[in-house]
Design an enzyme around this catalytic site. Structure first.
Site, PDB file in Angstrom:
ATOM      1  NE  ARG A 270      -2.707  -9.363  -4.563  1.00  0.00           N
ATOM      2  CZ  ARG A 270      -2.930  -9.389  -5.884  1.00  0.00           C
ATOM      3  NH1 ARG A 270      -2.111 -10.090  -6.672  1.00  0.00           N
ATOM      4  NH2 ARG A 270      -3.962  -8.749  -6.418  1.00  0.00           N
TER       5      ARG A 270
ATOM      6  CE  LYS B 178      -5.735 -10.923  -3.050  1.00  0.00           C
ATOM      7  NZ  LYS B 178      -6.696  -9.937  -2.528  1.00  0.00           N
TER       8      LYS B 178
ATOM      9  CG  HIS C 234      -0.676  -4.914   0.939  1.00  0.00           C
ATOM     10  ND1 HIS C 234      -0.484  -6.072   0.214  1.00  0.00           N
ATOM     11  CD2 HIS C 234      -1.747  -4.290   0.368  1.00  0.00           C
ATOM     12  CE1 HIS C 234      -1.410  -6.163  -0.728  1.00  0.00           C
ATOM     13  NE2 HIS C 234      -2.184  -5.088  -0.664  1.00  0.00           N
TER      14      HIS C 234
ATOM     15  NE  ARG D 261      -1.032  -5.337  -4.396  1.00  0.00           N
ATOM     16  CZ  ARG D 261      -1.074  -5.824  -5.636  1.00  0.00           C
ATOM     17  NH1 ARG D 261       0.053  -6.081  -6.267  1.00  0.00           N
ATOM     18  NH2 ARG D 261      -2.213  -6.053  -6.248  1.00  0.00           N
TER      19      ARG D 261
ATOM     20  CG  HIS E 233      -5.890  -3.980  -8.656  1.00  0.00           C
ATOM     21  ND1 HIS E 233      -5.570  -2.662  -8.383  1.00  0.00           N
ATOM     22  CD2 HIS E 233      -5.489  -4.686  -7.564  1.00  0.00           C
ATOM     23  CE1 HIS E 233      -5.013  -2.587  -7.195  1.00  0.00           C
ATOM     24  NE2 HIS E 233      -4.945  -3.796  -6.688  1.00  0.00           N
TER      25      HIS E 233
ATOM     26  CE1 TYR F  90      -2.618   1.927  -3.575  1.00  0.00           C
ATOM     27  CE2 TYR F  90      -3.643   0.787  -5.421  1.00  0.00           C
ATOM     28  CZ  TYR F  90      -3.065   0.763  -4.172  1.00  0.00           C
ATOM     29  OH  TYR F  90      -2.945  -0.432  -3.512  1.00  0.00           O
TER      30      TYR F  90
END
Length: 262
Positions: free
Chosen positions: A130, A154, A226, A229, A252, A261
């Protein structure tokens, strides 16, 4: 453990929510009903907010009401009765390997700025970071012996991401030959990617760098941080990588986020 950007977003969401509640002449938090919360979401629709934005607002409101309920400030959590707006699924936009190569090869590494930019773009793509993770990458986060980056994503969740030979090559050249030109005498700065003032690059600074080279190769309308990514994950899966491994590298918490994806 959340980022300042997330805290700012929650702050704005809850201020707008409570202003709406006040406009309904409700002064006691116990008197807020699920109908009032749904009315607020409808209010956001009239202002043109997307379902994605409304989902984020509801997440903020749910966190707030859960807090109030846990501390016995309210008798019941009315957000449990509110339906979550359905978010339309859209496929992430990606660059082809040829487009990635076109961008990387457009950078003049004979200049010290160009060498920084090449290393930056190599790491962004090769590690699927990110943009905030790239901004906050420090020298001690590079574990050279194992060729991995130690990333705090995150919620300050830690993960290890392999770097890749090309990214290691340009990162080494940048750190040894050109980063000292950015770091200023008397400043102790541990961040990997620096601007001309010797301080860490900002999100906007990185966006401007990417746009500069995107314009040179005719990709300006598509390029944003992004997309590297998204491209990282897509190219790995196309190459036969394990979905769980890609999930771990992206950081994730839910594999369903990674599955888009495929």
């Amino acid at each position: 453990g959340l980022s300042q950007n997330t805290l700012n977003s929650y702050n704005i969401d809850l201020r707008n929510y409570l202003l709406f509640i006040q406009s309904l002449q409700i002064e006691d938090l116990n008197k807020i009903t699920h109908k009032d919360i749904s009315a607020f979401l409808e209010h956001l629709t009239r202002f043109g907010l997307s379902d994605k934005s409304k989902i984020r607002y509801l997440s903020s409101i749910r966190g707030f009401h859960k807090y109030l309920f846990n501390f016995k400030i309210i008798a019941s959590d009315e957000t449990e009765k509110v339906d979550v707006p359905k978010q339309p699924k859209s496929l992430p936009e990606v660059l082809s390997i040829e487009e990635i190569d076109l961008l990387l090869n457009s950078i003049d590494i004979a200049t010290y700025v160009g060498m920084r930019d090449r290393a930056l773009m190599e790491v962004l793509y090769a590690c699927g970071l990110r943009v905030s993770e790239l901004c906050n990458l420090t020298l001690k986060n590079i574990i050279w012996d194992y060729e991995v980056l130690r990333i705090f994503g995150k919620g300050s969740k830690e993960r290890l991401v392999p770097i890749g030979k090309s990214a290691i090559h340009y990162l080494t050249l940048y750190l040894n030959e050109t980063r000292p030109k950015f770091s200023k005498v008397g400043k102790i700065n541990d961040f990997v990617f620096l601007n001309q003032r010797g301080t860490k690059l900002s999100r906007m600074g990185i966006w401007k760098i990417l746009q500069k080279y995107a314009k040179m190769v005719g990709l300006a309308e598509r390029i944003h941080p992004h997309i590297f990514r998204h491209s990282f994950a897509t190219h790995l899966l196309e190459g036969g990588a394990d979905l769980r491994a890609v999930q771990e590298m992206l950081g994730h918490s839910d594999i369903s986020t990674t599955q888009i994806y495929t």
